[in-house]
Design a protein around this motif. Structure first.
Motif, PDB file in Angstrom:
ATOM      1  N   ALA A   1       0.821  -1.209   0.000  1.00 16.06           N
ATOM      2  CA  ALA A   1       0.000   0.000   0.000  1.00 16.06           C
ATOM      3  C   ALA A   1       0.855   1.260   0.000  1.00 16.06           C
ATOM      4  O   ALA A   1       0.516   2.260  -0.644  1.00 16.06           O
ATOM      5  N   LYS A   2       1.975   1.219   0.687  1.00 13.03           N
ATOM      6  CA  LYS A   2       2.839   2.393   0.759  1.00 13.03           C
ATOM      7  C   LYS A   2       3.475   2.739  -0.580  1.00 13.03           C
ATOM      8  O   LYS A   2       4.010   3.841  -0.749  1.00 13.03           O
ATOM      9  N   ASP A   3       3.427   1.809  -1.539  1.00 11.32           N
ATOM     10  CA  ASP A   3       3.975   2.085  -2.859  1.00 11.32           C
ATOM     11  C   ASP A   3       3.130   3.094  -3.631  1.00 11.32           C
ATOM     12  O   ASP A   3       3.553   3.621  -4.657  1.00 11.32           O
ATOM     13  N   ASN A   4       1.885   3.321  -3.126  1.00  9.33           N
ATOM     14  CA  ASN A   4       1.002   4.346  -3.684  1.00  9.33           C
ATOM     15  C   ASN A   4       0.771   4.166  -5.188  1.00  9.33           C
ATOM     16  O   ASN A   4       0.855   5.124  -5.963  1.00  9.33           O
TER      17      ASN A   4
ATOM     18  N   LYS B   1      -1.636   2.898  -8.513  1.00  7.95           N
ATOM     19  CA  LYS B   1      -3.047   2.929  -8.895  1.00  7.95           C
ATOM     20  C   LYS B   1      -3.468   1.537  -9.357  1.00  7.95           C
ATOM     21  O   LYS B   1      -2.813   0.936 -10.207  1.00  7.95           O
TER      22      LYS B   1
ATOM     23  N   PRO C   1      -8.197   1.045  -3.905  1.00 12.55           N
ATOM     24  CA  PRO C   1      -6.935   1.334  -3.210  1.00 12.55           C
ATOM     25  C   PRO C   1      -6.393   0.099  -2.509  1.00 12.55           C
ATOM     26  O   PRO C   1      -7.148  -0.714  -1.977  1.00 12.55           O
TER      27      PRO C   1
ATOM     28  N   CYS D   1      -2.252  -3.362 -11.071  1.00 11.07           N
ATOM     29  CA  CYS D   1      -1.632  -2.121 -10.606  1.00 11.07           C
ATOM     30  C   CYS D   1      -0.572  -1.685 -11.615  1.00 11.07           C
ATOM     31  O   CYS D   1       0.343  -2.456 -11.928  1.00 11.07           O
TER      32      CYS D   1
END
Length: 256
Positions: free
Chosen positions: A138-141, A143, A168, A212
């Motif tokens: 998740a911290k990789d941000n 899409k 998300p 992603c």
């Protein structure tokens, strides 16, 4: 979007566990543009869509192991509209290759390869998707999107035209805490959508990809309470990066 077919015993087990059935449809999504997501596949039994899947080579489609039924399975590749299928060109019988350690979705390893009866012709409508080589967090941000032919609301109806929605990623530790009272997450999974958002999957999307930045990172596995009125609980996916060696071994040998 895809309406998954569950055998009665499995449904009963899921109910006891408080889980929303495997697979779901796309919630708050929109139709996929033509000539995009050319890797999407409809997994079918007796000509009816039961799960999603996605093309990973000229010979194989990846999907969820819980989609397996003790019936001959087929895949349809090359169309976003399941009412527009050329059976001679788009329909393939398959051999199922379930993960050898799969028991049930909540125990992990909810992944399966389907070997096509014949090598398909790649063109502008049919193209494999690249698989994640490492874990996405998740911290990789990044899409991400999920797509399928499943329901568009709880207890709704499946759709004929492929739909997708942005979702998300959810930090795995956060996901574990949120689901702690409902289910103990197995190893080799990831979470995205369904919680703190109105977007996610529903019945019928099982086996479809979590994509992603154009790369397939997860396989739709399960949600909670068979309730797609998000936001409530995180959606759970099989983490492809944790099963990459198993996938590559089968693709190399071209057999289970």
């Amino acid at each position: 979007m895809m309406h998954a077919v569950h055998d009665l015993m499995f449904l009963y087990l899921l109910t006891c566990l408080g889980q929303n059935g495997h697979g779901s449809e796309i919630i708050n999504g929109k139709n996929v543009p033509q000539n995009s997501m050319q890797y999407m596949a409809s997994v079918q039994i007796n000509g009816k869509h039961v799960c999603g899947g996605f093309l990973v080579s000229e010979d194989f489609v990846l999907t969820a192991a819980h989609c397996y039924k003790n019936s001959p399975m087929e895949v349809v590749i090359g169309t976003h509209n399941l009412k527009k299928v050329n059976n001679n060109k788009m329909r393939y019988s398959v051999k199922t290759c379930k993960h050898p350690q799969y028991d049930k979705a909540e125990s992990g390893n909810d992944i399966m390869l389907l070997k096509l009866s014949r090598k398909l012709q790649l063109d502008k409508k049919v193209k494999p998707i690249q698989l994640a080589r490492k874990e996405i967090k998740a911290k990789d941000n990044v899409k991400c999107q999920v797509a399928g032919w499943g329901f568009t609301e709880t207890n709704g109806k499946a759709v004929d035209v492929l739909r997708w929605v942005d979702v998300p990623l959810i930090d795995l530790n956060v996901c574990k805490r949120k689901l702690k009272a409902k289910v103990t997450l197995p190893k080799g999974v990831m979470c995205a959508g369904g919680s703190d958002t109105k977007n996610g999957f529903c019945q019928g999307d099982s086996g479809g990809p979590l994509v992603c930045n154009g790369t397939a990172v997860g396989v739709v596995s399960f949600n909670i309470y068979r309730n797609c009125e998000y936001p409530n609980w995180p959606n759970v996916y099989t983490d492809i990066s944790k099963h990459l060696s198993w996938i590559k071994n089968i693709l190399k040998k071209k057999q289970c």
